[in-house]
Structures are given as structure tokens and as C-alpha cells.
Write a protein that holds these residues in place. Structure first.
Motif, short mmCIF file in Angstrom:
data_model
loop_
_atom_site.label_atom_id
_atom_site.label_comp_id
_atom_site.label_asym_id
_atom_site.label_seq_id
_atom_site.Cartn_x
_atom_site.Cartn_y
_atom_site.Cartn_z
N GLY A 32 82.24 30.25 47.93
CA GLY A 32 83.77 30.72 48.43
C GLY A 32 84.49 29.60 48.96
N GLN A 49 95.08 36.53 46.74
CA GLN A 49 94.90 36.32 47.99
C GLN A 49 94.77 37.53 48.91
OE1 GLN A 49 96.80 33.11 49.92
NE2 GLN A 49 97.57 32.29 48.02
N VAL A 52 91.84 39.65 47.59
CA VAL A 52 90.40 38.96 48.14
C VAL A 52 90.05 39.45 49.65
CG1 VAL A 52 89.06 36.61 48.47
CG2 VAL A 52 90.33 37.30 46.23
N ALA A 53 91.41 39.07 50.23
CA ALA A 53 91.24 39.45 51.67
C ALA A 53 90.85 40.84 51.89
CB ALA A 53 92.66 39.11 52.35
N ILE A 55 89.11 42.92 50.15
CA ILE A 55 87.70 43.13 49.87
C ILE A 55 86.74 42.63 50.90
CG2 ILE A 55 85.76 42.16 48.29
CD1 ILE A 55 87.66 42.18 45.84
N GLY A 56 87.17 41.40 51.41
CA GLY A 56 86.29 40.87 52.73
C GLY A 56 86.56 41.83 53.69
N TRP A 59 84.45 45.06 53.60
CA TRP A 59 83.02 44.71 53.59
C TRP A 59 82.49 44.37 55.39
CZ3 TRP A 59 80.15 40.55 55.45
CH2 TRP A 59 78.76 40.49 55.15
N VAL A 214 79.52 39.57 47.73
CA VAL A 214 80.64 39.76 47.29
C VAL A 214 81.61 39.76 48.63
CG1 VAL A 214 82.42 41.46 46.52
CG2 VAL A 214 80.02 41.25 45.52
N GLY A 215 81.21 40.55 49.73
CA GLY A 215 81.93 40.19 50.89
C GLY A 215 81.84 38.90 51.55
N ALA A 218 84.44 36.80 49.49
CA ALA A 218 85.95 37.16 49.84
C ALA A 218 86.09 36.31 51.10
CB ALA A 218 85.98 38.50 49.90
N PHE A 221 86.07 32.56 51.01
CA PHE A 221 87.45 31.91 50.34
C PHE A 221 88.66 31.99 51.23
CE2 PHE A 221 91.31 32.91 47.48
CZ PHE A 221 90.94 31.80 46.51
N GLY A 222 88.80 32.81 51.99
CA GLY A 222 90.10 33.02 52.73
C GLY A 222 89.96 31.68 54.00
#
Length: 425
Positions: A32, A49, A52-53, A55-56, A59, A214-215, A218, A221-222
Motif C-alpha cells: 500500500g 482515491q 480506497v479511503a 474502505i480504510g 475497517w 485489505v483495510g 487502503a 495507500f493514502g
């Protein structure tokens, strides 16, 4: 005379075992961050973006929702376990005194040394990217008078809704003591309820942590998008600083074995090599128990002492917990630019000690969130960065297990020596 040969108190409950995707979560963190860094200069649609944000964020919220009920149940069970241990005799009382002494010493060391270390080796600027999920206004530290007024909450449900960890911790600690005073049948019923609640919460948090890759991906990545390549340096800085606080407990174990247990440092070091090797390879104090018993035998400690103290230590004693958990909370506070008053640092140590007793040998990823969240909340520190830091806990956890195992054998030598002195008298 104490009777170290007495059996360790029956625990009366056993928590569910959860196997977590630790390596997958760590890999997800690295991927990530790497992808975030790769796209930091642009080239990715805003809607991607945003998704994805989201999803994070979801979680992270799923992780947060289990903290209060799990802490409450584990606190009641842990304190009940400690009270049962104290009733086992003088050897158990001496062991518990050592437990609290080590935990408080670790907290004081971190409180005094951590700020100096962070001044000498400042947090990298890129680490600010870890704070993007912190809502505005959550970082405010309460004043002393407001803090004193918050010690007792008139409504526990309202306190839980506001995540007021200090009054909740006080309430459930008192509740656990009250349970110990009840008739056995009533106490068994209530402890059975909290046992079931703890297992249910562990199942839920286990499910949440199963999708941690997954969390974490995400969220990472940010962070990579905002911080660039400096995010890796920030994580390395965090790992080294927090592990150094645990290193104090490791050194303290040798000093305690020498000064209070009458075991020379070189002899102690040679005897501990097998147990320490198992601790590093398994990162589990429970898995290291046979090796700890072997190390105690190498030191010439009485089998009845080690067979009583070491299983009890594995159950309720995590020597590094206060030092390293407080270090994480203070690190996040420094990251957020929050100055913690001395009084609140003291409260943080108190909460860390109480929560440590209630963590009852949980897997590292679960105990990380459950143990540090209440400390941070009590001191007004945001807990959102914990969702990413849990992904690298497998590295500081090596120091945690190594120092915990070493300290367990050290306190066993002290209890054994004290029993010999009583016998000679």
C-alpha cells in the motif's frame, strides 16, 4: 512459610484462540505504501482515491467498535484472575509485588526517557501523513480540573458512548473486585457472562483482523500518497524507538536476577539462551514456557517454584506492556503535536498497568489495539494511527516476547531465593 509448591489458581475461563494473517497484513502495508508513493505525483482518479479511503475508514471503525466491550470483559476477567492468584499464598503475593514493581518502573522509564529520545532523534516529517484520518478536535487534552471531574461518570452507558476510558476502567476494576467478594455461585455466574462476552468480542475482532490486509492496504495507500517515500523511514523510526523502551525491561531483568535473585549476569545469560531463542522464533510467551522451565532448571531453581511462578507469569504478567504501550501512545501524541501534562502521563501509566493485568495472553495484534487504545483515549491522544501501526507490531513484538520471557525467569529466581531465605530462618 510460603508454599511455592501450591498449584497456581484455577483460571476458570479460557479465551478463544485466533490465528491472524500477520505476515499478509505486513505485506499489505508495504504494498500500500509503495503504490501510494508511486502515484504520489498524480495519475490516479480522485474517485479511486475516495473509494480506497472509504474502505480504510470502514475497517478502522470496525476495529474501534470492539474496544470498549472487549476491554471491559478482559479487565474483569484479568483482575479476577489476579485476585485468585493473590489467595494462593505468600509466594504469589511476592510475585504480584514484583509484577507491579516492574510494570510501574517500565512506565516511569518511558515517561522520563521517551521525550528526551524524541528530542534527540525527532520524528520524520513524513510521519504526519499517518494522521489524515484523525477528526478535528479529537486531539484536545483535558485540563486538570476537567480531568478530575471525569474520574467518576454518572452514567456508564454515556461514558461508553463518549469512549471515556478512564471512568470506564475505574468502574470495571471496582466491579471485578466486587465480584470477588460475592458468594461463589454468583461470582461464577458473572464471570461466566464476561467470559462469554470476551469470547464473542474476540471472534468479532478476529473477523475484522482477518480482513486487515485489505483495510491496512487502503490506509497505507493514502499515507503513501501524502507522505511519499518518507513513510518507510517514519515506520522504521517508530519501530526502533518503541523497541528501545522494551529494551529497558530486558536489561532490568538481568539486574533483578542479579540484585534480588542472586544470579550472576553471565550465568543468567547462558541459562536463558534456549528460552530466548524460542521467544524470538515463536513470539509467544506461552510457547516459550517449556524452555523457560528448562532455563530455570539450568539456574538450579527449585522445580516447585518455577512450576508455580512461570505458568502464572505467562497468564497475567507482560513485563514490557506498560513501557512499550505507553511509548506507542506518547509517540502518537508527539506525532499529533500534543503536549501531555505530567498528571495525564501518570494516569496513562495507571491505565496501562490495569489494562496489562486484563490482557490475558491475547495474540499480539489484538492486544496491541485493546491495550494501547484505552491509554491513548485516557490521555486525549488520537487512536486512528494505531490501525496502521498494528501492521508493523510483528517487529516490536520480538522485543516484547524476548524481554517478557527473560523477566519471567528473573522474577522466578527472586521468588525462589526469598523462599530459601524463609526456609533457612
Amino acid at each position: 512459610m510460603s508454599n511455592p509448591a501450591a498449584k497456581a489458581p484455577e483460571q476458570g475461563f479460557e479465551l478463544v484462540t485466533i490465528r491472524l494473517p500477520v505476515v499478509a497484513t505486513f505485506v499489505a502495508l508495504i504494498l500500500g505504501l509503495a503504490l501510494g508513493v508511486a502515484f504520489a505525483g498524480g495519475g490516479i482518479a480522485q474517485w479511486v482515491q475516495d473509494v480506497v479511503a472509504l474502505i480504510g475508514r470502514l475497517w478502522l471503525r470496525a476495529l474501534q467498535m470492539t474496544i470498549i466491550p472487549l476491554v471491559a470483559s478482559l479487565l474483569v476477567l484479568g483482575i479476577a484472575q489476579m485476585i485468585a492468584a493473590a489467595r494462593a499464598g505468600a509466594a504469589a503475593i511476592k510475585f504480584l509485588a514484583l509484577v507491579f514493581g516492574v510494570l510501574i518502573a517500565g512506565g516511569l522509564f518511558t515517561a522520563l526517557v521517551m521525550p528526551l529520545v524524541l528530542q534527540a532523534v525527532p520524528i520524520p516529517e513524513a510521519a504526519s501523513g499517518f494522521l489524515s484520518e484523525v477528526p478535528e478536535g479529537e486531539q484536545q487534552v483535558p485540563g486538570i480540573l476537567d480531568f478530575l471531574a471525569s474520574l467518576i461518570a454518572p452514567n456508564m452507558f454515556a461514558a461508553a458512548a463518549e469512549t471515556a476510558m478512564l471512568p470506564l476502567t475505574i468502574f470495571f476494576a471496582l466491579f471485578a473486585v466486587a465480584i470477588a467478594k460475592l458468594p461463589k455461585a454468583q461470582a461464577t455466574t458473572l464471570l461466566g457472562f464476561f467470559h462469554a462476552l470476551a469470547n464473542a468480542m474476540l471472534m468479532i475482532i478476529g473477523w475484522v483482523l482477518w480482513v486487515a490486509p485489505v483495510g491496512v492496504f487502503a490506509l497505507a495507500f493514502g499515507v503513501g500518497l501524502r507522505s511519499g517515500g518518507g513513510a518507510f523511514a517514519a515506520l522504521a523510526h517508530y519501530i526502533l524507538i518503541v523497541s528501545a523502551m522494551g529494551g529497558f525491561i530486558l536489561v532490568l531483568a538481568y539486574l533483578i536476577a542479579w540484585a534480588l535473585g542472586g544470579v550472576g549476569p553471565l550465568r543468567f545469560a547462558r541459562a536463558l539462551i534456549p528460552a530466548q531463542a524460542v521467544a524470538i522464533s515463536t513470539q509467544s510467551s506461552l510457547a516459550s514456557l517449556p524452555a523457560m522451565l528448562d532455563s530455570s532448571n539450568r539456574l538450579g531453581l527449585k522445580p516447585e517454584t518455577s512450576e508455580f511462578v512461570l505458568p502464572l507469569a505467562v497468564a497475567i504478567f507482560r513485563a514490557t506492556s506498560v513501557a512499550m504501550n505507553l511509548a506507542v501512545a506518547l509517540y502518537v501524541a508527539a506525532l499529533a503535536g500534543i503536549e501531555i501534562p505530567v498528571a495525564l502521563v501518570g494516569i496513562g501509566i495507571l491505565i496501562a498497568v490495569i489494562i496489562s493485568i486484563g490482557s490475558v495472553s491475547l495474540p499480539g495484534s489484538i492486544s496491541f489495539v485493546v491495550s494501547i487504545g484505552p491509554i491513548a483515549l485516557a490521555m486525549g491522544v488520537p487512536i486512528e494511527p494505531l490501525a496502521l501501526l498494528v501492521a508493523v507490531e510483528m517487529l516490536p513484538d520480538i522485543m516484547r516476547t524476548l524481554a517478557n520471557v527473560t523477566m519471567n525467569v528473573a522474577v522466578t529466581s527472586v521468588v525462589d531465593r526469598g523462599d530459601e531465605e524463609v526456609a533457612e530462618a
